[in-house]
Scaffold this motif. Structure first.
Motif, mmCIF file in Angstrom:
data_model
loop_
_atom_site.group_PDB
_atom_site.id
_atom_site.type_symbol
_atom_site.label_atom_id
_atom_site.label_comp_id
_atom_site.label_asym_id
_atom_site.label_seq_id
_atom_site.Cartn_x
_atom_site.Cartn_y
_atom_site.Cartn_z
ATOM 1 N N UNK A 1 60.923 -15.447 0.763
ATOM 2 C CA UNK A 1 61.530 -16.620 1.400
ATOM 3 C C UNK A 1 60.544 -17.775 1.348
ATOM 4 N N UNK A 2 61.005 -18.919 0.902
ATOM 5 C CA UNK A 2 60.218 -20.151 0.920
ATOM 6 C C UNK A 2 61.033 -21.180 1.680
ATOM 7 N N UNK A 3 60.483 -21.674 2.769
ATOM 8 C CA UNK A 3 61.187 -22.662 3.579
ATOM 9 C C UNK A 3 60.259 -23.832 3.847
ATOM 10 N N UNK A 4 60.804 -25.021 3.784
ATOM 11 C CA UNK A 4 59.981 -26.206 4.019
ATOM 12 C C UNK A 4 60.710 -27.204 4.885
ATOM 13 N N UNK A 5 59.993 -28.222 5.283
ATOM 14 C CA UNK A 5 60.621 -29.242 6.098
ATOM 15 C C UNK A 5 59.695 -30.411 6.349
ATOM 16 N N UNK A 6 60.153 -31.334 7.170
ATOM 17 C CA UNK A 6 59.393 -32.545 7.470
ATOM 18 C C UNK A 6 59.459 -32.817 8.968
ATOM 19 N N UNK A 7 58.464 -33.571 9.428
ATOM 20 C CA UNK A 7 58.512 -34.075 10.798
ATOM 21 C C UNK A 7 57.696 -35.348 10.873
ATOM 22 N N UNK A 8 58.182 -36.310 11.649
ATOM 23 C CA UNK A 8 57.501 -37.585 11.801
ATOM 24 C C UNK A 8 56.732 -37.657 13.101
ATOM 25 N N UNK A 9 55.761 -38.600 13.138
ATOM 26 C CA UNK A 9 54.890 -38.755 14.304
ATOM 27 C C UNK A 9 54.727 -40.235 14.634
ATOM 28 N N UNK A 10 54.448 -40.547 15.899
ATOM 29 C CA UNK A 10 54.253 -41.943 16.277
ATOM 30 C C UNK A 10 53.051 -42.578 15.591
ATOM 31 N N UNK A 11 51.953 -41.804 15.437
ATOM 32 C CA UNK A 11 50.737 -42.346 14.826
ATOM 33 C C UNK A 11 50.185 -41.354 13.819
ATOM 34 N N UNK A 12 49.336 -41.871 12.951
ATOM 35 C CA UNK A 12 48.694 -41.024 11.961
ATOM 36 C C UNK A 12 47.774 -40.012 12.642
#
Length: 473
Positions: free
Chosen positions: A229-240
């Motif tokens: 199984x290979x699963x990926x994704x993304x998530x954003x943040x307020x600051x670096x």
């Protein structure tokens, strides 16, 4: 990096003039001296000026390589190995002229030992070609630099990539090499055994030597099983800094993430425009997990908790192959996406690497440096091992901008070294980062020069790379 450091060495015109007819006689149409071909073999994906070889030999086997080196060694003519030309620090330039050895016809897979999880290949095969070949075996080679580089070039520059946080870099995945030395002799550095205490570790000596000690003719690689199984994704943040802190916590807690890539706001904007993404323009992590269904689910849940603790948004993940492919293709195309921010301008892609605990500090200071100096410079990083890249887009015809950019690259390297990091995590030294090496390694550079002189006393193996001169010993 500074253009003032990129010097043309002393040419051996007599030796070169004598070598050209000998190579033409030996190789016929596989030896080319036309300017267009020679220009292609001085291609460098930076603003470092091209320095052309005097001829190009398209080798087909190890015997060809030995013949080229034997002719050049007898006449003290430089030889410059050439894979795909995707190196970033001028490694394929010919500052003293000489002969480029093109490996595009040496792409055979010599053996695959599926039970032992290894294979041996010729140096001209690219990482993508190798993985296509391996697909039916259930195995893959995990190292994936941004370009579709040749395996020989990847070994020579000690390349890395997005999978390094789980699978390591080229130094961890090369078991042995065969090399033609400056005397024209072919040697093998090791056997296929996974461990050995038999003498010096010559494999590691040649991996990362950038062709300055010999010319690779085969590479034996460690392979991995394709995950269920290979699963990926993304998530954003307020600051670096929030995004960096999430990376640090993930690594420190031992979550076996396969990929964890950091893109700042400007890099996301560039990827949206170039690769047709629609991501929110904010600091973002691209993440991937490998394993079975249960382990991937647990890893994703643990990572989601870290994201929430660091102030990130919802972690959106998927096991859909097409969705993951689109994301990672965009990640691998960040250089071209960055250049597209200002069409017609040049770009310098530079990298540093710091201990993971200092990643947030180094990235934050770098982003502040970029803003204070009005530079256009997206940031992207293999954040899981503390390595990040900055691609500065600028007018390479404007001396003022050149000076600003070179000063920034110098400050970036100094910043990484002050944090006990390195001036280059995976691009290599080549011509572009020679000035930083003494600050990083001190007297060890002199020892490197002595090794170079002992193995290549006439300095014919890719001269002018890593360091521009050799000591008298």
């Amino acid at each position: 990096m500074a253009l003032a450091d990129i010097r043309r060495g002393t040419r051996n015109d007599t030796g070169i003039a004598a070598a050209l007819p000998q190579l033409a006689l030996r190789f016929g149409q596989r030896f080319q001296t036309g300017e267009a071909i020679r220009t292609q073999h001085a291609h460098t994906t930076t603003y470092i000026p091209a320095q052309l070889p005097d001829g190009v030999v398209f080798v087909e086997n190890a015997e060809d390589v030995k013949a080229v080196v034997a002719i050049c060694a007898a006449l003290k003519v430089p030889v410059i190995p050439f894979g795909t030309g995707s190196s970033l620090e001028g490694q394929v330039n010919a500052p003293e002229g000489g002969i480029s050895i093109d490996f595009s016809n040496m792409k055979r897979v010599l053996s695959v030992n599926a039970e032992d999880l290894d294979c041996t290949v010729e140096p001209g095969i690219t990482r993508e070609e190798l993985n296509v070949y391996l697909r039916d075996t259930g195995l893959f080679f995990p190292i994936d630099p941004g370009a579709n580089a040749s395996i020989g070039g990847m070994a020579s520059t000690r390349a890395s990539g997005t999978n390094a946080v789980r699978y390591g870099t080229m130094k961890d995945n090369v078991l042995a090499v065969t090399v033609v030395t400056a005397t024209g002799e072919e040697i093998r550095t090791a056997r296929r055994a996974r461990k050995s205490s038999a003498g010096y570790d010559l494999t590691r000596l040649f991996v990362g030597a950038e062709g300055t000690l010999g010319v690779l003719t085969s590479v034996t690689l460690r392979l991995q099983g394709i995950p269920a199984v290979i699963a990926g994704g993304i998530c954003g943040f307020p600051t670096l800094k929030d995004a960096c802190n999430a990376v640090i916590m993930t690594i420190q807690l031992g979550i076996p993430v396969a990929r964890i890539e950091l893109l700042n706001t400007l890099q996301i904007k560039a990827c949206n425009a170039y690769s047709g993404l629609t991501l929110p323009e904010q600091p973002t992590l691209f993440v991937e997990f490998h394993g079975n269904e249960e382990s991937v689910r647990l890893q994703s849940e643990e990572f989601g908790a870290i994201v929430a603790e660091c102030g990130g948004g919802e972690f959106q993940w998927s096991a859909d192959a097409d969705e993951r492919t689109k994301l990672w293709k965009a990640r691998h195309n960040v250089y071209w996406a960055s250049k597209a921010l200002r069409p017609g301008y040049e770009a310098i892609a530079t990298d540093v690497c710091v201990p993971i605990s200092r990643l947030a500090d180094c990235v934050a200071e770098t982003e502040r440096d970029i803003e204070e100096n009005g530079l256009l410079a997206p940031i992207v990083g293999h954040a899981g091992d503390g390595n990040f890249h900055v691609c500065v887009v600028f007018d390479d015809k404007d001396p003022v901008q050149i000076e600003q950019v070179e000063a920034f690259v110098g400050r970036l390297a100094a910043r990484a070294l002050a944090m006990d990091g390195t001036c280059t995590g995976e691009h290599g030294v080549g011509q572009g980062k020679q000035r930083f090496l003494p600050d990083e390694l001190g007297g060890a550079v002199h020892l490197m020069q002595q090794i170079k002189q002992a193995l290549d006393p006439d300095d014919i193996m890719n001269p002018g790379k890593i360091f521009s001169s050799l000591p008298s010993i």
